[in-house]
Every structure is written in structure tokens, then in C-alpha cells.
Design a protein around this motif. Structure first.
Motif, PDB file in Angstrom:
ATOM      1  N   MET A   1       0.886  -1.152   0.046  1.00 21.33           N
ATOM      2  CA  MET A   1       0.007   0.088   0.021  1.00 21.33           C
ATOM      3  C   MET A   1       0.874   1.091  -0.104  1.00 21.33           C
ATOM      4  O   MET A   1       1.592   1.254   0.911  1.00 21.33           O
ATOM      5  N   ASN A   2       0.837   1.937  -0.976  1.00 21.18           N
ATOM      6  CA  ASN A   2       1.387   3.224  -1.083  1.00 21.18           C
ATOM      7  C   ASN A   2       0.920   4.356  -0.204  1.00 21.18           C
ATOM      8  O   ASN A   2       0.078   4.363  -0.045  1.00 21.18           O
ATOM      9  N   PRO A   3       2.057   5.062   0.626  1.00 24.51           N
ATOM     10  CA  PRO A   3       1.659   6.066   1.582  1.00 24.51           C
ATOM     11  C   PRO A   3       1.133   7.330   0.447  1.00 24.51           C
ATOM     12  O   PRO A   3       1.858   7.472  -0.575  1.00 24.51           O
ATOM     13  N   LEU A   4       0.410   7.986   1.246  1.00 22.55           N
ATOM     14  CA  LEU A   4      -0.483   9.053   0.416  1.00 22.55           C
ATOM     15  C   LEU A   4      -0.258  10.329   1.298  1.00 22.55           C
ATOM     16  O   LEU A   4      -0.946  10.437   2.006  1.00 22.55           O
ATOM     17  N   SER A   5       0.693  11.210   0.955  1.00 21.14           N
ATOM     18  CA  SER A   5       0.913  12.453   1.740  1.00 21.14           C
ATOM     19  C   SER A   5       0.339  13.806   1.092  1.00 21.14           C
ATOM     20  O   SER A   5      -0.294  14.584   1.734  1.00 21.14           O
ATOM     21  N   HIS A   6       0.560  13.719  -0.440  1.00 20.03           N
ATOM     22  CA  HIS A   6       0.187  15.129  -0.837  1.00 20.03           C
ATOM     23  C   HIS A   6      -0.558  14.666  -2.320  1.00 20.03           C
ATOM     24  O   HIS A   6      -0.045  13.971  -3.060  1.00 20.03           O
ATOM     25  N   VAL A   7      -1.778  15.366  -2.317  1.00 16.46           N
ATOM     26  CA  VAL A   7      -2.647  15.242  -3.611  1.00 16.46           C
ATOM     27  C   VAL A   7      -2.446  16.716  -4.229  1.00 16.46           C
ATOM     28  O   VAL A   7      -3.018  17.616  -3.544  1.00 16.46           O
ATOM     29  N   ALA A   8      -2.421  16.644  -5.368  1.00 17.49           N
ATOM     30  CA  ALA A   8      -2.522  17.847  -6.378  1.00 17.49           C
ATOM     31  C   ALA A   8      -3.816  17.544  -7.279  1.00 17.49           C
ATOM     32  O   ALA A   8      -3.907  16.624  -7.885  1.00 17.49           O
ATOM     33  N   ILE A   9      -4.805  18.670  -7.403  1.00 18.29           N
ATOM     34  CA  ILE A   9      -5.741  18.683  -8.349  1.00 18.29           C
ATOM     35  C   ILE A   9      -5.822  19.729  -9.324  1.00 18.29           C
ATOM     36  O   ILE A   9      -5.828  21.133  -8.897  1.00 18.29           O
ATOM     37  N   ILE A  10      -5.863  19.486 -10.883  1.00 20.16           N
ATOM     38  CA  ILE A  10      -6.243  20.359 -11.457  1.00 20.16           C
ATOM     39  C   ILE A  10      -7.851  20.139 -11.812  1.00 20.16           C
ATOM     40  O   ILE A  10      -8.545  19.408 -12.149  1.00 20.16           O
ATOM     41  N   MET A  11      -8.419  21.305 -11.097  1.00 18.57           N
ATOM     42  CA  MET A  11     -10.111  21.295 -11.083  1.00 18.57           C
ATOM     43  C   MET A  11     -10.525  22.005 -12.317  1.00 18.57           C
ATOM     44  O   MET A  11     -11.162  22.851 -12.673  1.00 18.57           O
ATOM     45  N   ASP A  12     -10.455  21.030 -13.517  1.00 20.14           N
ATOM     46  CA  ASP A  12     -11.227  21.576 -14.851  1.00 20.14           C
ATOM     47  C   ASP A  12     -12.447  21.102 -14.902  1.00 20.14           C
ATOM     48  O   ASP A  12     -12.879  19.898 -14.576  1.00 20.14           O
ATOM     49  N   GLY A  13     -13.343  22.069 -15.686  1.00 18.89           N
ATOM     50  CA  GLY A  13     -14.791  21.554 -16.273  1.00 18.89           C
ATOM     51  C   GLY A  13     -15.681  22.602 -15.658  1.00 18.89           C
ATOM     52  O   GLY A  13     -16.882  22.413 -15.940  1.00 18.89           O
ATOM     53  N   ASN A  14     -15.446  23.487 -14.593  1.00 20.76           N
ATOM     54  CA  ASN A  14     -16.300  24.442 -14.125  1.00 20.76           C
ATOM     55  C   ASN A  14     -17.252  25.076 -15.126  1.00 20.76           C
ATOM     56  O   ASN A  14     -18.488  24.976 -14.899  1.00 20.76           O
ATOM     57  N   GLY A  15     -16.581  25.652 -15.943  1.00 24.22           N
ATOM     58  CA  GLY A  15     -17.108  26.515 -16.953  1.00 24.22           C
ATOM     59  C   GLY A  15     -18.125  25.646 -17.825  1.00 24.22           C
ATOM     60  O   GLY A  15     -19.192  26.022 -18.437  1.00 24.22           O
ATOM     61  N   ARG A  16     -17.751  24.614 -18.295  1.00 23.35           N
ATOM     62  CA  ARG A  16     -18.326  23.583 -19.270  1.00 23.35           C
ATOM     63  C   ARG A  16     -19.675  23.069 -18.415  1.00 23.35           C
ATOM     64  O   ARG A  16     -20.919  23.016 -19.109  1.00 23.35           O
ATOM     65  N   TRP A  17     -19.504  22.924 -17.173  1.00 22.63           N
ATOM     66  CA  TRP A  17     -20.538  22.343 -16.329  1.00 22.63           C
ATOM     67  C   TRP A  17     -21.751  23.359 -16.190  1.00 22.63           C
ATOM     68  O   TRP A  17     -22.701  23.288 -16.435  1.00 22.63           O
ATOM     69  N   GLY A  18     -21.054  24.673 -15.918  1.00 28.28           N
ATOM     70  CA  GLY A  18     -22.061  25.893 -15.970  1.00 28.28           C
ATOM     71  C   GLY A  18     -22.901  26.001 -17.120  1.00 28.28           C
ATOM     72  O   GLY A  18     -24.225  26.346 -17.251  1.00 28.28           O
ATOM     73  N   LEU A  19     -22.398  26.087 -18.112  1.00 27.82           N
ATOM     74  CA  LEU A  19     -23.014  26.219 -19.433  1.00 27.82           C
ATOM     75  C   LEU A  19     -23.904  25.030 -19.868  1.00 27.82           C
ATOM     76  O   LEU A  19     -25.162  25.321 -20.269  1.00 27.82           O
ATOM     77  N   LYS A  20     -23.492  23.883 -19.603  1.00 32.30           N
ATOM     78  CA  LYS A  20     -24.473  22.544 -19.736  1.00 32.30           C
ATOM     79  C   LYS A  20     -25.591  22.581 -18.876  1.00 32.30           C
ATOM     80  O   LYS A  20     -26.725  22.354 -19.340  1.00 32.30           O
ATOM     81  N   ASN A  21     -25.536  23.108 -17.778  1.00 33.03           N
ATOM     82  CA  ASN A  21     -26.571  22.917 -16.609  1.00 33.03           C
ATOM     83  C   ASN A  21     -27.249  24.176 -16.467  1.00 33.03           C
ATOM     84  O   ASN A  21     -28.357  24.256 -15.969  1.00 33.03           O
ATOM     85  N   LYS A  22     -26.542  25.162 -16.689  1.00 31.51           N
ATOM     86  CA  LYS A  22     -27.081  26.738 -15.999  1.00 31.51           C
ATOM     87  C   LYS A  22     -27.081  27.696 -17.129  1.00 31.51           C
ATOM     88  O   LYS A  22     -27.347  28.907 -16.815  1.00 31.51           O
TER      89      LYS A  22
END
Length: 224
Positions: free
Chosen positions: A1-22
Motif C-alpha cells: 500500500m503506497n503512502p499518500l501524503s500530498h494530492v494535487a488537483i487540476i479542477m477542470d470543467g467548471n465553465g463547461r458544467w455551468g454552460l451545460k446545466n445553468k
């Protein structure tokens, strides 16, 4: 089991979600904040010590002015509302990137860092006005001016992330497979996962599934 200390996230898709749903990109950015809160809470539950979120890149200045203004207003509101809760829950907030925003936002960011600086349950790194290439160039210039020998350690110690371990895991949502000038030096041995889901759709189960897959990977770091 690999230890997990640091997660990085590219939070992509907000704009596309907004156009699609709102029919509004801004609605997507607002919805994305809910996901941010959920992922922070879940990271604490999973005992992850560092979470780096790509909030606003140096390239994002090319977006429409109205959208940029909305993003910063959203960030201001979020910090004002949540910083007391962050401090209560022992969450440390750190900004990586250049604070070249309005005086009001710069002050709020600095105050948020100051209020939470002694917290240790989890460190949230907000990559704001961040670009990895400019970060690396800046690091080389610092070393050159100080006449310090350039090697891996000296470069790492000159980056915005000098006191932060490199990410074990990078997640990018939005069904896009690129790094977009994010932590190029630091991600050299990170495991990378791409999710088809847009960021507002990404949930704790998706996060857990990726963590599960990460822990099962055989990580050689150049060895056999």
C-alpha cells in the motif's frame, strides 16, 4: 500500500458544467466551490497532509474580464466565510504563485495565511496566478543572483513549494489530458489520474476510487 501524503488537483470543467446545466460559466465556478469543500473534508478523513488546488493560472488572465472578476469575488467571499472554520478545524492555508491581485484580495490572502499558519491537520495550497515555467525561471534567477550552485536540491528549495513534499498523486478532472503548466518540476514522479467528470460532478466516491488505485500501483522510481 503506497503512502499518500500530498494530492494535487487540476479542477477542470467548471465553465463547461455551468454552460451545460445553468447556461452560465460563472454558475459552474460557484458549483465547483462545493466540490472543493467536500474534497477538503474528505482529504482530512483520509489523513492526507497536503492538498494543492490549481485555482487560477497565469494563462487564465486571457479569460473575459467579467469572468475573472467573478472568480476573484467568489474567492473573497469563500475566504471571508470559511477562514474561521478553517482555523477551528486546524487547516493551514498557503498561497503559491504571485499575489498580484487587488489590494483587498492580497490583504485577505495574507491574513488567511497568517491566521492559519500554525495549523497542522492539513495544508491547503492554493495555486493562484501560478505558472510552473515562470516559477522555475524565477528559481534559477534567485540562485544565479545568490551565486548558489544549481542542483536538484537548490532548485527545489527556491520554488514556491520549497517546504512542501512533491505530490504523490495528481488528479485532473474535465476529461482533458495535459498538465497545463502546473507543478512541472514537482510532478516528476507523481502518479497521474485523469477523470472524465467535470469538477462540479467529481465526488468523494470518485476520489476514493482514485486513491484505491493509487495505493495498488507498484512505484519503482526508476528501479525494477
Amino acid at each position: 500500500m503506497n503512502p499518500l501524503s500530498h494530492v494535487a488537483i487540476i479542477m477542470d470543467g467548471n465553465g463547461r458544467w455551468g454552460l451545460k446545466n445553468k447556461n452560465s460559466r460563472n454558475a459552474g465556478h460557484k458549483a465547483g466551490l462545493i466540490t472543493v469543500e467536500n474534497i477538503i473534508k474528505h482529504s482530512i478523513q483520509r489523513k492526507i497532509k497536503f492538498l494543492t488546488l490549481y485555482v487560477f493560472s497565469t494563462e487564465n488572465w486571457k479569460r473575459p474580464k467579467s469572468e475573472i472578476e467573478y472568480l476573484f469575488a467568489l474567492l473573497e467571499h469563500f475566504l471571508k466565510k470559511k477562514i474561521g472554520e478553517f482555523d477551528k478545524n486546524k487547516i493551514k492555508l498557503v498561497v503559491i504563485g504571485k499575489k498580484k491581485f487587488s489590494n483587498k484580495l492580497n490583504k485577505l490572502l495574507s491574513e488567511s495565511e497568517k491566521i492559519t499558519k500554525n495549523n497542522s491537520k492539513i495544508q491547503i495550497n492554493l495555486a493562484l496566478n501560478y505558472g510552473s515555467r515562470s516559477e522555475i525561471i524565477e528559481a534559477f534567477n534567485k540562485l544565479y543572483k545568490k551565486k548558489i550552485k544549481i542542483n536538484e536540491r537548490s532548485v527545489s528549495n527556491s520554488l514556491y513549494t520549497k517546504n512542501i513534499p512533491d505530490p504523490d498523486l495528481l488528479i485532473r478532472t474535465g476529461n482533458t489530458k495535459r498538465l497545463s503548466n502546473f507543478l512541472l518540476w514537482q510532478l516528476s514522479y507523481s502518479e497521474i489520474f485523469f477523470s472524465k467528470k467535470l469538477w462540479p460532478e467529481f465526488n468523494e466516491k470518485d476520489y476514493d476510487n482514485i486513491i484505491y488505485e493509487f495505493r495498488r500501483i507498484k512505484r519503482n522510481f526508476g528501479k525494477i
